[in-house]
Design a protein around this motif. Sequence first.
Motif, PDB file in Angstrom:
ATOM      1  N   ALA A 651      61.324  37.931  61.940  1.00  0.00           N
ATOM      2  CA  ALA A 651      61.545  39.146  62.377  1.00  0.00           C
ATOM      3  C   ALA A 651      61.003  40.131  61.961  1.00  0.00           C
ATOM      4  CB  ALA A 651      61.279  38.430  64.013  1.00  0.00           C
ATOM      5  N   VAL A 652      60.180  40.699  62.851  1.00  0.00           N
ATOM      6  CA  VAL A 652      59.708  42.891  63.436  1.00  0.00           C
ATOM      7  C   VAL A 652      60.020  42.919  64.967  1.00  0.00           C
ATOM      8  CG1 VAL A 652      58.477  44.353  62.433  1.00  0.00           C
ATOM      9  CG2 VAL A 652      58.464  42.379  61.420  1.00  0.00           C
ATOM     10  N   PHE A 653      60.493  43.718  64.694  1.00  0.00           N
ATOM     11  CA  PHE A 653      60.461  43.824  66.480  1.00  0.00           C
ATOM     12  C   PHE A 653      61.370  45.683  66.333  1.00  0.00           C
ATOM     13  CE2 PHE A 653      64.330  42.400  64.560  1.00  0.00           C
ATOM     14  CZ  PHE A 653      65.615  43.020  65.034  1.00  0.00           C
ATOM     15  N   GLU A 654      61.799  45.633  67.703  1.00  0.00           N
ATOM     16  CA  GLU A 654      61.679  47.724  68.282  1.00  0.00           C
ATOM     17  C   GLU A 654      63.115  48.123  67.976  1.00  0.00           C
ATOM     18  OE1 GLU A 654      58.590  50.259  70.202  1.00  0.00           O
ATOM     19  OE2 GLU A 654      57.841  48.475  71.409  1.00  0.00           O
ATOM     20  N   ARG A 655      64.209  48.887  67.664  1.00  0.00           N
ATOM     21  CA  ARG A 655      65.136  48.834  68.029  1.00  0.00           C
ATOM     22  C   ARG A 655      64.929  50.681  68.603  1.00  0.00           C
ATOM     23  NH1 ARG A 655      69.812  48.166  64.839  1.00  0.00           N
ATOM     24  NH2 ARG A 655      69.293  46.010  65.073  1.00  0.00           N
ATOM     25  N   GLY A 656      64.719  50.864  69.953  1.00  0.00           N
ATOM     26  CA  GLY A 656      64.304  51.929  70.109  1.00  0.00           C
ATOM     27  C   GLY A 656      63.166  52.754  69.660  1.00  0.00           C
ATOM     28  N   THR A 657      63.684  53.348  69.081  1.00  0.00           N
ATOM     29  CA  THR A 657      62.013  54.467  68.111  1.00  0.00           C
ATOM     30  C   THR A 657      61.571  54.176  66.239  1.00  0.00           C
ATOM     31  OG1 THR A 657      63.068  56.646  67.027  1.00  0.00           O
ATOM     32  CG2 THR A 657      61.695  56.268  69.253  1.00  0.00           C
ATOM     33  N   GLU A 658      62.494  52.990  65.484  1.00  0.00           N
ATOM     34  CA  GLU A 658      62.736  52.344  65.526  1.00  0.00           C
ATOM     35  C   GLU A 658      62.052  50.850  64.570  1.00  0.00           C
ATOM     36  OE1 GLU A 658      66.629  53.863  63.314  1.00  0.00           O
ATOM     37  OE2 GLU A 658      66.870  52.293  64.449  1.00  0.00           O
ATOM     38  N   ILE A 659      61.583  50.464  63.973  1.00  0.00           N
ATOM     39  CA  ILE A 659      60.694  49.618  63.895  1.00  0.00           C
ATOM     40  C   ILE A 659      62.014  49.224  62.742  1.00  0.00           C
ATOM     41  CG2 ILE A 659      59.120  47.761  61.774  1.00  0.00           C
ATOM     42  CD1 ILE A 659      57.346  49.794  63.178  1.00  0.00           C
ATOM     43  N   LEU A 661      62.994  45.068  60.064  1.00  0.00           N
ATOM     44  CA  LEU A 661      62.738  44.415  60.039  1.00  0.00           C
ATOM     45  C   LEU A 661      64.922  42.950  60.107  1.00  0.00           C
ATOM     46  CD1 LEU A 661      61.063  45.078  56.368  1.00  0.00           C
ATOM     47  CD2 LEU A 661      60.171  44.849  59.142  1.00  0.00           C
ATOM     48  N   GLY A 662      64.207  42.251  60.234  1.00  0.00           N
ATOM     49  CA  GLY A 662      64.956  41.106  60.671  1.00  0.00           C
ATOM     50  C   GLY A 662      65.210  40.042  59.618  1.00  0.00           C
ATOM     51  N   LYS A 663      65.944  39.441  59.220  1.00  0.00           N
ATOM     52  CA  LYS A 663      66.016  38.029  58.420  1.00  0.00           C
ATOM     53  C   LYS A 663      67.475  37.645  58.706  1.00  0.00           C
ATOM     54  CE  LYS A 663      65.512  35.617  53.948  1.00  0.00           C
ATOM     55  NZ  LYS A 663      64.504  35.678  52.819  1.00  0.00           N
ATOM     56  N   GLY A 664      67.588  36.393  59.367  1.00  0.00           N
ATOM     57  CA  GLY A 664      68.988  35.661  59.579  1.00  0.00           C
ATOM     58  C   GLY A 664      69.259  37.009  60.105  1.00  0.00           C
ATOM     59  N   LYS A 665      70.914  36.721  60.327  1.00  0.00           N
ATOM     60  CA  LYS A 665      71.871  38.031  60.122  1.00  0.00           C
ATOM     61  C   LYS A 665      71.198  39.860  59.871  1.00  0.00           C
ATOM     62  CE  LYS A 665      75.413  34.243  61.388  1.00  0.00           C
ATOM     63  NZ  LYS A 665      76.968  34.237  60.593  1.00  0.00           N
ATOM     64  N   LEU A 670      62.819  49.983  59.187  1.00  0.00           N
ATOM     65  CA  LEU A 670      62.105  50.313  58.090  1.00  0.00           C
ATOM     66  C   LEU A 670      60.936  51.462  58.143  1.00  0.00           C
ATOM     67  CD1 LEU A 670      59.405  48.282  56.361  1.00  0.00           C
ATOM     68  CD2 LEU A 670      57.919  48.813  58.042  1.00  0.00           C
ATOM     69  N   LEU A 671      61.193  52.126  59.637  1.00  0.00           N
ATOM     70  CA  LEU A 671      60.698  53.513  59.960  1.00  0.00           C
ATOM     71  C   LEU A 671      61.207  53.850  61.160  1.00  0.00           C
ATOM     72  CD1 LEU A 671      58.137  55.279  58.730  1.00  0.00           C
ATOM     73  CD2 LEU A 671      56.580  53.910  60.329  1.00  0.00           C
ATOM     74  N   ASP A 672      61.033  54.994  61.644  1.00  0.00           N
ATOM     75  CA  ASP A 672      61.618  55.925  62.881  1.00  0.00           C
ATOM     76  C   ASP A 672      60.283  56.099  63.347  1.00  0.00           C
ATOM     77  OD1 ASP A 672      62.284  57.236  65.250  1.00  0.00           O
ATOM     78  OD2 ASP A 672      63.623  57.661  64.358  1.00  0.00           O
ATOM     79  N   LEU A 673      59.477  55.451  64.545  1.00  0.00           N
ATOM     80  CA  LEU A 673      58.263  55.845  64.526  1.00  0.00           C
ATOM     81  C   LEU A 673      58.123  57.818  65.272  1.00  0.00           C
ATOM     82  CD1 LEU A 673      57.441  53.158  66.817  1.00  0.00           C
ATOM     83  CD2 LEU A 673      56.521  54.064  64.180  1.00  0.00           C
ATOM     84  N   ALA A 674      59.798  58.097  65.369  1.00  0.00           N
ATOM     85  CA  ALA A 674      59.036  59.620  66.327  1.00  0.00           C
ATOM     86  C   ALA A 674      59.678  60.125  65.503  1.00  0.00           C
ATOM     87  CB  ALA A 674      60.672  59.512  67.011  1.00  0.00           C
ATOM     88  N   ILE A 710      55.667  49.487  52.337  1.00  0.00           N
ATOM     89  CA  ILE A 710      55.042  49.656  53.894  1.00  0.00           C
ATOM     90  C   ILE A 710      55.161  50.672  55.057  1.00  0.00           C
ATOM     91  CG2 ILE A 710      55.361  47.986  56.368  1.00  0.00           C
ATOM     92  CD1 ILE A 710      56.717  45.722  54.496  1.00  0.00           C
ATOM     93  N   ALA A 711      56.879  51.267  54.621  1.00  0.00           N
ATOM     94  CA  ALA A 711      57.327  52.378  55.161  1.00  0.00           C
ATOM     95  C   ALA A 711      56.257  53.736  54.442  1.00  0.00           C
ATOM     96  CB  ALA A 711      58.274  52.802  55.634  1.00  0.00           C
ATOM     97  N   ALA A 712      56.275  53.764  53.883  1.00  0.00           N
ATOM     98  CA  ALA A 712      55.270  54.904  52.956  1.00  0.00           C
ATOM     99  C   ALA A 712      54.254  54.293  53.134  1.00  0.00           C
ATOM    100  CB  ALA A 712      54.730  54.826  52.045  1.00  0.00           C
ATOM    101  N   GLY A 713      52.843  53.470  53.340  1.00  0.00           N
ATOM    102  CA  GLY A 713      51.635  52.952  53.979  1.00  0.00           C
ATOM    103  C   GLY A 713      51.145  53.420  54.995  1.00  0.00           C
ATOM    104  N   LEU A 714      52.364  53.384  56.317  1.00  0.00           N
ATOM    105  CA  LEU A 714      52.382  53.633  57.421  1.00  0.00           C
ATOM    106  C   LEU A 714      52.310  55.072  58.020  1.00  0.00           C
ATOM    107  CD1 LEU A 714      54.359  51.533  59.172  1.00  0.00           C
ATOM    108  CD2 LEU A 714      51.924  50.893  59.180  1.00  0.00           C
TER     109      LEU A 714
END
Length: 727
Positions: A651-659, A661-665, A670-674, A710-714
Amino acid sequence: MAIRRMTHLRGPNIWTYRPVVEAIVDIGDLEDYPSNTLPGFYERLTAWLPGLIEHRCSVGRRGGFLMRLRDGTWPGHIMEHVALELQTQAGMKTGFGKARMTGEHGVYKVVIRTRHEAVGKAAIEAARDLVMAAINDRPYDVVATIARLTDMVDRQCLGPSTSCIVDAASERGIPSFRLNDGNLVQLGYGVAQRRIWTAETDRTSAIAEGISRDKELTKELLSSCGVPVPEGQTVKTAAEAWEAAQDIGLPVAVKPVDGNHARGVSLNLNTQAEVEQAFTAAEAEGSDVIVERFIPGQEHRLLVVGGKVVAATRGEITRVSGDGRSSVAQLIDLQVNSDPRRGAEEQFPLDIVRVHDNAVTQLELARQGLTADSVLPIGQSAVVERTGNLCVDVTDQVHPDVAYFATLAARVVGLDVAGVDLVVEDVGQPLAAQGGAIVEVNAGPGLLMHLKPAVGRARPVGEAIVQHLYPAGQSGRIPIIGIMGDQGGPNDALTAKLVAWLLNLSGKRTALACADGLYLGDRQLSSQSAVNWDAGERMLMNRTVEAAVLQTSVREVLTNGLPYDRCQVGVVTAMPPHEGLADLYVHEADQMPGIVRTQIDVVLDNGASVINADDPEVAELARYSDGEVFLYARSERQEAVRAHLAEGGRAVFERGTEIILGKGKERFTLLDLAAAPYATLAAAAAPGRTPAVLAAVATAWAMGIAPELIAAGLQSWGQQDAQAALQ
């Protein structure tokens, strides 16, 4: 009954993966009269179409539809089965059909699988007329209707040689679509595509085809490489033909230099009169004429595909037997042309024997002291045709020496698929020892003789050609990402553009069709919305495309279907509203999930579905995915995301301003949007756009793109847009 409109759904749709015709049918007052209330209807319908006994319907066994008919069913459902049966009787068997109420009293959607739009629509119209005639006890010419539909199938559908290749590709899971009204077909998508035209492929060179059409040049090349061929000379006049025959030595054969299907070919000629008449017959085919040494034996055709003999047939001499009262011409019609394997169209493995306008047949009869009007006594037979009757399968009898020379002949000419004609007494013995020879090498050989031999079993020649074009392990597919959710709106376009950008960065030349336009790599081809079937097909036809990102909408699914059969990743970003779809008989919100799930239904087994877990209706679609499921949401505390991660999912989700990536535990930032230029330009400046970014990240991850890329591409994508905005 009135047919309000008919729609050809060209790709996967809410009904099936395959193309269908959907008809909106208003049965009017017949809504109150099921079939069991119509006197004599059952008897009339089944007498006209006895093949309906084979329809299983929802009962699930032979005769199931007739059970429904006796118990009582409605005309829309009956139209569906009648249209399918008419297609079957016309030579286009398809088994899928549906009839469903629309919610409007007496109005149904009648759906049938069809291989050709015009045939399918004509079958539905004919079904309406036939059902009404049966209801009202009026005459109806079923035979004429089937004949008309059969003619449409013969003229407009793929020929049998092409069809067997397409069907073989379909069995392998290789997609295909037709490129013209004839037999030009594309197998596969984008850079993985191959093209066929009947039994020619895109590996068949024009030079090789040109050589094969010139029989004299073909023989010269074969002879120089040690392939046994009959001695021959090209001639311009009948007198030259006789001179050549004397030089070569009688008996001889005379044939057109550029001919096929054994037309204009005369064999075993021993006199000047026979040679000169044969010259006239060969010249009538419109090319130069060749005289060559007659090879005793039987005519054979070996099909060579990719350097291997995959099928072989032997010819038979055609004869008629006298009855003491019928002319030879009448006997030909009674005993030869009545054979159901004979016909003028491509689907018939044998040609009609014509005597009055066929100089070769007339010559053959004259050599026996006969004419077309001669009456044969009982017990006497006559030869009417010596060539062109390849109908006995001998594949298992071919000697390795014969196969070697046949494959060598195909290689010398340069053909990847070739019909090699040879004359030999016994195909099970070496060629030279019995004086056999290869007489022709043909490009684009007919396959029907191998599919429908009169004696012996059919050979899987379509499978052989597909295996030649796509060796084991090749699927003809490129990565396709399908995106659906906001009715072709800007958020899905943002997701699509981001995914395409990341795929391009990963090294794949990517086509993009979205609401913002049509793109190939970094070039915009059109600024108009490309959320449509035609734009998707256009991109999949492009030989340079290595991946495709195609945005679609509910309206497109309902009016055209998807422009691809399956996709690597299917993305659903939202459950669209039902408003604005009343013209398509969508009136309630609860109809939408059944339509939107089409995007998930087409995901390949080794693919993935990307699902917006923040939308409960969208999250429910995950259970329909044949591939892996990737969820995305604004928070990892979202219930569906927590459950998915607990089961080891991604799954992919936000944590604050960060994106994240989660897999199991496991968790990976990936990236801090701020801190990213992209965030300032797109996400922060346009509230509500972050979910589109999450969807793009999940899709890229599902495609196997490394998180670092992915991070560099964004970030680089955002910087490009920022630079453009400042200019």
